[in-house]
Design a protein around this motif. Structure first.
Motif, short mmCIF file in Angstrom:
data_model
loop_
_atom_site.label_atom_id
_atom_site.label_comp_id
_atom_site.label_asym_id
_atom_site.label_seq_id
_atom_site.Cartn_x
_atom_site.Cartn_y
_atom_site.Cartn_z
N GLU A 5 117.78 1.16 56.62
CA GLU A 5 116.52 1.90 56.64
C GLU A 5 116.77 3.41 56.60
OE1 GLU A 5 112.23 1.84 58.95
OE2 GLU A 5 113.90 0.72 59.79
N LYS A 6 117.75 3.87 57.35
CA LYS A 6 118.10 5.30 57.37
C LYS A 6 118.53 5.76 55.99
CE LYS A 6 121.33 8.51 59.49
NZ LYS A 6 122.68 8.65 58.97
N ASN A 7 119.37 4.97 55.33
CA ASN A 7 119.84 5.33 53.98
C ASN A 7 118.70 5.35 52.97
OD1 ASN A 7 122.48 5.68 54.82
ND2 ASN A 7 123.07 3.59 54.33
N LEU A 8 117.80 4.38 53.05
CA LEU A 8 116.66 4.37 52.13
C LEU A 8 115.80 5.61 52.33
CD1 LEU A 8 115.61 0.60 52.32
CD2 LEU A 8 116.65 1.78 50.37
N LYS A 9 115.58 6.00 53.58
CA LYS A 9 114.80 7.22 53.85
C LYS A 9 115.50 8.46 53.30
CE LYS A 9 112.40 5.65 57.99
NZ LYS A 9 112.26 5.78 59.46
N GLU A 10 116.83 8.55 53.52
CA GLU A 10 117.59 9.70 53.02
C GLU A 10 117.55 9.80 51.51
OE1 GLU A 10 121.51 9.26 54.66
OE2 GLU A 10 120.87 9.93 56.67
N MET A 11 117.53 8.64 50.82
CA MET A 11 117.47 8.62 49.36
C MET A 11 116.04 8.68 48.83
SD MET A 11 120.56 5.99 48.36
CE MET A 11 120.01 4.65 49.41
N GLU A 12 115.08 8.78 49.77
CA GLU A 12 113.66 8.84 49.42
C GLU A 12 113.21 7.65 48.59
OE1 GLU A 12 112.88 12.72 47.78
OE2 GLU A 12 113.44 13.72 49.64
N ILE A 13 113.70 6.47 48.96
CA ILE A 13 113.31 5.23 48.31
C ILE A 13 112.22 4.58 49.14
CG2 ILE A 13 114.06 2.90 47.65
CD1 ILE A 13 116.86 4.12 47.14
N GLU A 14 111.09 4.31 48.51
CA GLU A 14 109.99 3.65 49.21
C GLU A 14 110.36 2.20 49.50
OE1 GLU A 14 106.13 4.10 47.48
OE2 GLU A 14 106.58 6.13 46.80
N TYR A 15 109.97 1.74 50.67
CA TYR A 15 110.27 0.36 51.07
C TYR A 15 109.16 -0.16 51.97
CZ TYR A 15 111.83 2.46 55.45
OH TYR A 15 111.90 3.16 56.62
N VAL A 16 109.14 -1.46 52.14
CA VAL A 16 108.21 -2.12 53.04
C VAL A 16 109.04 -2.85 54.08
CG1 VAL A 16 106.42 -3.89 53.24
CG2 VAL A 16 106.47 -2.40 51.24
N LYS A 17 108.66 -2.72 55.32
CA LYS A 17 109.39 -3.36 56.43
C LYS A 17 108.49 -4.43 57.04
CE LYS A 17 111.74 -2.10 60.71
NZ LYS A 17 112.14 -0.98 61.58
N ASP A 34 114.90 -1.63 42.86
CA ASP A 34 116.03 -0.89 42.32
C ASP A 34 115.55 -0.12 41.08
OD1 ASP A 34 116.00 -2.62 40.12
OD2 ASP A 34 117.90 -3.58 40.61
N PRO A 35 116.41 0.69 40.46
CA PRO A 35 115.98 1.48 39.29
C PRO A 35 115.45 0.66 38.12
CG PRO A 35 118.01 2.37 40.17
CD PRO A 35 117.75 1.06 40.90
N ASP A 36 115.82 -0.62 38.03
CA ASP A 36 115.32 -1.48 36.96
C ASP A 36 114.05 -2.20 37.36
OD1 ASP A 36 117.43 -0.88 35.19
OD2 ASP A 36 118.72 -2.34 36.21
N ALA A 37 113.47 -1.85 38.51
CA ALA A 37 112.23 -2.42 39.05
C ALA A 37 112.41 -3.84 39.58
CB ALA A 37 111.10 -2.37 38.02
N THR A 38 113.65 -4.25 39.84
CA THR A 38 113.90 -5.54 40.47
C THR A 38 113.70 -5.40 41.97
OG1 THR A 38 115.53 -6.10 38.77
CG2 THR A 38 115.63 -7.36 40.83
N MET A 39 112.92 -6.32 42.57
CA MET A 39 112.69 -6.24 44.00
C MET A 39 113.92 -6.74 44.75
SD MET A 39 109.72 -7.77 46.45
CE MET A 39 108.52 -6.52 46.04
N ILE A 40 114.33 -5.96 45.75
CA ILE A 40 115.48 -6.28 46.58
C ILE A 40 114.98 -6.57 47.99
CG2 ILE A 40 117.67 -5.43 47.51
CD1 ILE A 40 117.66 -5.59 44.45
N GLU A 41 115.52 -7.61 48.61
CA GLU A 41 115.21 -7.92 50.01
C GLU A 41 116.50 -7.83 50.82
OE1 GLU A 41 113.93 -11.60 52.98
OE2 GLU A 41 113.96 -11.93 50.82
N ILE A 42 116.43 -7.11 51.92
CA ILE A 42 117.53 -7.04 52.88
C ILE A 42 116.98 -7.63 54.18
CG2 ILE A 42 119.11 -5.53 54.15
CD1 ILE A 42 119.57 -5.32 51.18
#
Length: 63
Positions: A5-17, A34-42
């Motif tokens: 979550e910290k890394n996503l915020k630093e990279m200014e990537i929008e996410y849903v938790k 991701d940049p190709d618009a593929t949804m990623i789940e962690i």
């Protein structure tokens, strides 16, 4: 999960938790594209119990 979550915020990537619960087990999830618009789940799926398939021995995960 905190580091992701910290890394996503630093990279200014929008996410849903989200947090889901089933049978008293709680799983945290983060979703983003991701940049190709593929949804990623962690998720912290290590909270899930290991169940064997019919007749298969249960082996520990060595991740």
């Amino acid at each position: 999960m905190v580091t992701v979550e910290k890394n996503l915020k630093e990279m200014e990537i929008e996410y849903v938790k989200r947090m889901v619960e089933e049978g008293g087990i709680y799983i945290d999830q983060l979703f983003f594209h991701d940049p190709d618009a593929t949804m990623i789940e962690i998720c912290n799926c290590d909270n899930l119990p290991v169940t064997s398939l019919a007749g298969e021995p249960v082996r520990p995960c060595n991740a």
